[in-house]
Design a protein around this motif. Structure first.
Motif, PDB file in Angstrom:
ATOM      1  N   VAL A  33       0.840  -1.205   0.000  1.00  0.00           N
ATOM      2  CA  VAL A  33       0.000   0.000   0.000  1.00  0.00           C
ATOM      3  C   VAL A  33       0.870   1.247   0.000  1.00  0.00           C
ATOM      4  O   VAL A  33       0.651   2.184  -0.781  1.00  0.00           O
ATOM      5  CB  VAL A  33      -0.971  -0.002   1.202  1.00  0.00           C
ATOM      6  CG1 VAL A  33      -1.627   1.352   1.380  1.00  0.00           C
ATOM      7  CG2 VAL A  33      -2.024  -1.079   1.035  1.00  0.00           C
ATOM      8  N   ILE A  34       1.878   1.264   0.857  1.00  0.00           N
ATOM      9  CA  ILE A  34       2.771   2.428   0.937  1.00  0.00           C
ATOM     10  C   ILE A  34       3.537   2.611  -0.370  1.00  0.00           C
ATOM     11  O   ILE A  34       3.651   3.736  -0.885  1.00  0.00           O
ATOM     12  CB  ILE A  34       3.728   2.282   2.134  1.00  0.00           C
ATOM     13  CG1 ILE A  34       2.933   2.389   3.438  1.00  0.00           C
ATOM     14  CG2 ILE A  34       4.834   3.328   2.097  1.00  0.00           C
ATOM     15  CD1 ILE A  34       3.704   2.022   4.679  1.00  0.00           C
ATOM     16  N   THR A  36       2.617   1.645  -3.336  1.00  0.00           N
ATOM     17  CA  THR A  36       1.675   2.074  -4.372  1.00  0.00           C
ATOM     18  C   THR A  36       1.336   3.548  -4.219  1.00  0.00           C
ATOM     19  O   THR A  36       1.162   4.256  -5.211  1.00  0.00           O
ATOM     20  CB  THR A  36       0.402   1.208  -4.341  1.00  0.00           C
ATOM     21  OG1 THR A  36       0.786  -0.158  -4.484  1.00  0.00           O
ATOM     22  CG2 THR A  36      -0.541   1.572  -5.464  1.00  0.00           C
ATOM     23  N   ILE A  37       1.260   4.041  -2.983  1.00  0.00           N
ATOM     24  CA  ILE A  37       1.034   5.476  -2.763  1.00  0.00           C
ATOM     25  C   ILE A  37       2.225   6.278  -3.281  1.00  0.00           C
ATOM     26  O   ILE A  37       2.048   7.336  -3.895  1.00  0.00           O
ATOM     27  CB  ILE A  37       0.774   5.753  -1.273  1.00  0.00           C
ATOM     28  CG1 ILE A  37      -0.597   5.199  -0.874  1.00  0.00           C
ATOM     29  CG2 ILE A  37       0.842   7.258  -0.974  1.00  0.00           C
ATOM     30  CD1 ILE A  37      -0.857   5.229   0.622  1.00  0.00           C
ATOM     31  N   TYR A  40       2.951   4.050  -8.678  1.00  0.00           N
ATOM     32  CA  TYR A  40       2.273   2.833  -9.128  1.00  0.00           C
ATOM     33  C   TYR A  40       3.276   1.736  -9.485  1.00  0.00           C
ATOM     34  O   TYR A  40       3.045   0.565  -9.198  1.00  0.00           O
ATOM     35  CB  TYR A  40       1.396   3.179 -10.331  1.00  0.00           C
ATOM     36  CG  TYR A  40       0.191   2.314 -10.483  1.00  0.00           C
ATOM     37  CD1 TYR A  40      -0.721   2.172  -9.446  1.00  0.00           C
ATOM     38  CD2 TYR A  40      -0.038   1.616 -11.656  1.00  0.00           C
ATOM     39  CE1 TYR A  40      -1.834   1.379  -9.578  1.00  0.00           C
ATOM     40  CE2 TYR A  40      -1.155   0.812 -11.798  1.00  0.00           C
ATOM     41  CZ  TYR A  40      -2.051   0.694 -10.761  1.00  0.00           C
ATOM     42  OH  TYR A  40      -3.145  -0.102 -10.901  1.00  0.00           O
TER      43      TYR A  40
END
Length: 73
Positions: A33-34, A36-37, A40
């Motif tokens: 998640v981190i 991807t933030i 991408y």
């Protein structure tokens, strides 16, 4: 367990969802998640790394922890 072909498509669309389906809501999911933030591409790279690592562990017969979206009863 989600099939590898479906998992690759899910990873291409939303990397954290693919990691969640493989490993549950653990450390790998939050790292993804981190990443991807942050971007991408890093999220994709990590998700495919988790996929390959998971496949290698299954091939070698290394037992997997009982993590998943639904806790074991």
């Amino acid at each position: 367990m989600v099939g590898d072909c479906c998992l690759i498509i899910i990873i291409l669309l939303l990397p954290p969802l693919g990691v969640f389906l493989m490993k549950g809501c653990g450390t790998d999911f939050w790292i993804n998640v981190i990443l991807t933030i942050f971007g991408y591409l890093p999220g994709h790279l990590h998700a495919f790394y988790v996929l390959i690592r998971d496949r290698e562990q299954r091939r070698q017969g290394i037992p997997q922890p009982a993590y998943g979206a639904i806790p074991p009863s």
